[in-house]
Design an enzyme around this catalytic site. Structure first.
Site, mmCIF file in Angstrom:
data_model
loop_
_atom_site.group_PDB
_atom_site.id
_atom_site.type_symbol
_atom_site.label_atom_id
_atom_site.label_comp_id
_atom_site.label_asym_id
_atom_site.label_seq_id
_atom_site.Cartn_x
_atom_site.Cartn_y
_atom_site.Cartn_z
ATOM 1 C CG ASP A 31 -1.981 1.025 1.240
ATOM 2 O OD1 ASP A 31 -2.045 1.827 0.288
ATOM 3 O OD2 ASP A 31 -2.780 1.057 2.200
ATOM 4 C CG ASP A 32 -0.164 4.934 -0.192
ATOM 5 O OD1 ASP A 32 -0.871 4.608 -1.173
ATOM 6 O OD2 ASP A 32 -0.503 5.812 0.616
ATOM 7 C CB CYS A 71 -6.049 3.255 -1.679
ATOM 8 S SG CYS A 71 -4.551 3.961 -0.986
ATOM 9 C CE LYS A 134 -6.184 0.988 2.103
ATOM 10 N NZ LYS A 134 -5.196 2.042 1.820
ATOM 11 C CG HIS A 136 -9.739 1.738 1.221
ATOM 12 N ND1 HIS A 136 -8.728 2.475 0.633
ATOM 13 C CD2 HIS A 136 -10.583 2.652 1.768
ATOM 14 C CE1 HIS A 136 -8.936 3.757 0.823
ATOM 15 N NE2 HIS A 136 -10.064 3.891 1.510
ATOM 16 C CG HIS A 223 -1.889 4.302 3.624
ATOM 17 N ND1 HIS A 223 -2.263 5.245 4.560
ATOM 18 C CD2 HIS A 223 -2.654 4.544 2.531
ATOM 19 C CE1 HIS A 223 -3.211 6.020 4.049
ATOM 20 N NE2 HIS A 223 -3.464 5.613 2.809
ATOM 21 C CG ASP A 280 -2.347 0.853 -3.028
ATOM 22 O OD1 ASP A 280 -1.169 1.247 -3.083
ATOM 23 O OD2 ASP A 280 -3.142 1.228 -2.143
ATOM 24 C CG ASN A 281 -1.814 4.181 -4.807
ATOM 25 O OD1 ASN A 281 -2.900 3.882 -4.306
ATOM 26 N ND2 ASN A 281 -0.817 4.635 -4.067
ATOM 27 C CE LYS A 299 -2.943 7.360 -2.143
ATOM 28 N NZ LYS A 299 -3.067 6.908 -0.738
#
Length: 464
Positions: A31-32, A71, A134, A136, A223, A280-281, A299
């Site tokens: 994540d991130d 995300c 997560k 989301h 994240h 995710d990004n 991001k």
């Protein structure tokens, strides 16, 4: 003689049965994370020995894209195997605690229940399915992982939470750890480690029962909030601030991935397990100190640093180890890839945008998995066609880039390529005209903020 033929027939049947045994599937989802923040991506700072080992055991994809630079929408595209813009999942993460929305708000925002998920498809093929971490993709009960194809769940429904246990109930209930459905159970220890440990029991149980399994480890690392253990922080004495913390968080992420891969080897099932690692990004460098080199952007932007991500895939016997694949793919390709690996016929998958990437990687199919890819958010949009990329902005003219010569997107070729520029611009608009209207909208102040973040991480724009 007939007994010899019978014996040969039985042995042949056994070999065919073994060859057709469906592979287990493990998806390790960061994540991130920054594009450059792994040893296998060239980092000399980060310590990622387990993921570096995975890269040597499998294929590293050099042009892997997400379906959106934030995300929630990115996860919606991955989970459904299709462009989430087509079902209106465009504008924002959900739940929309920062949004001014139309028609839905808060927990009522989520992945539409009529959309079929990768877990739904894999259950159809007889897989046990589990999700850790997560979610989301909606806070209301109808969006819950256990109602979207997963048999087991331990994680949180929201988008971010502390890595250390809460001493009292968090204000945002969707950030509480939940086991199964609506049973809150706060974790003990550092969350990244806990998520890995939780998955090991699921893997071991299904290994013993010979049930093929799909384990989706959706880490919230790296994240924000910036939480790391003292032990991990001590591994990076030369770093300071968020850069030090994100390095420690990445070390924990790598350690968690290593636990999973070690368990697969211990159980003797590593040779029949697909392992994918991706993100995710792009990394939000201004928030968590991540590094998206060599690209511009972060991001929430449509520059390469916002949408191109690390991507590894290991499948022993199917994909050649320690290789790279250099043509564009997207995370929405994972659903058809997994479904085909599980024995499903990709032609049965209706209304998806992804493709099974394995035949392209191993050379059975030639050409590009995708000639064209699109991204969108409100007035902003981007399109990659072949090696050309068009980016449209809300506050300046659109620009055209040739990525093989300009990975930082510094040289606008719209004036020197007017025919190509016009054709791509019109093609992008034609695509947009096929989309469903967004289900919710961001406040315009957030769009303005993202344009500012883009310019701050775009070298040729800082002086404008």
């Amino acid at each position: 003689m007939k007994y010899i033929f019978l014996l040969i027939s039985i042995i042949s049947s056994v070999h065919v049965g073994l060859a057709q045994e469906p592979p287990n599937i493990v998806l390790l989802f960061a994540d991130d994370a920054g594009y450059a923040d792994f040893g296998f991506q060239g980092s000399k700072i980060m310590k990622t020995p387990n993921l570096d080992k995975l890269a040597k055991q499998g294929v590293r994809f050099t042009q892997a894209y997400v379906t959106h630079p934030t995300c929630g929408p990115s996860r919606a595209g991955l989970m459904t195997g299709k462009s989430q813009y087509r079902f209106g999942y465009e504008e924002n993460n959900v739940p929309g605690f920062m949004s001014a929305v139309s028609a839905a708000d808060g927990a009522e925002m989520g992945l539409p229940v009529q959309e079929i998920t990768m877990a739904d498809y894999l259950k159809k093929q007889g897989y046990a399915t589990a999700f850790y971490g997560k979610w989301h993709l909606g806070g209301a009960d109808r969006f819950h992982p256990l109602k979207r194809g997963f048999d087991e769940f331990y994680g949180f429904r929201g988008g971010a939470r502390d890595y250390f246990p809460y001493e009292s109930d968090p204000k945002e209930s969707l950030n509480k750890m939940e086991r199964g459905f609506a049973h809150y159970e706060e974790h003990k220890g550092y969350l990244t480690d806990v998520l890995a440990e939780e998955s090991l029991d699921f893997i071991e149980r299904n290994s013993k029962s010979k049930t093929p399994f799909f384990a989706f480890l959706s880490f919230n690392a790296v994240h924000t909030p910036m939480d790391a253990t003292e032990e991990d922080l001590k591994q990076f004495p030369e770093l300071m601030g968020n850069r030090k913390i994100v390095a420690a968080m990445t070390l924990a992420l790598d350690r968690a991935a290593g636990k999973i891969m070690d368990k697969l080897s211990e159980l003797g099932i590593a040779e029949n397990t697909i392992v994918v690692f991706t993100n995710d990004n792009g990394g939000p460098s201004d928030k968590n100190g991540s590094d998206n080199s060599p690209f511009s952007g972060i991001k929430s932007t449509h520059l390469e640093g916002g949408i191109r991500v690390p991507f590894l895939m290991k499948w022993p016997g199917k994909l050649k180890p320690n290789t790279t694949y250099d043509l564009p793919i997207s995370t929405f390709d994972l659903l058809p890839t997994f479904y085909a690996a599980a024995g499903g016929a990709v032609k049965e998958l209706k209304d998806i945008d992804g493709v099974d990437i394995v035949p392209y990687v191993n050379g059975e199919k030639t050409g590009r998995p995708h000639e064209v890819l699109f991204w969108k958010r409100d007035a902003r949009a981007a399109m990659r066609k072949g090696d050309w990329k068009l980016v449209r902005f809300p506050d300046r003219p659109a620009q055209l880039f040739y990525l093989p010569d300009d990975e930082k997107e510094l040289n606008d070729l719209s004036a020197s390529e007017p025919v190509r520029f016009k054709e791509m611009y019109k093609e992008m608009f034609a695509w947009e005209a096929t989309l469903e209207r967004p289900r919710w909208l961001l406040k315009k102040s957030y769009e303005k903020a993202d344009i500012g973040r883009m310019d701050a991480y775009w070298p040729n724009k800082k002086s404008e």
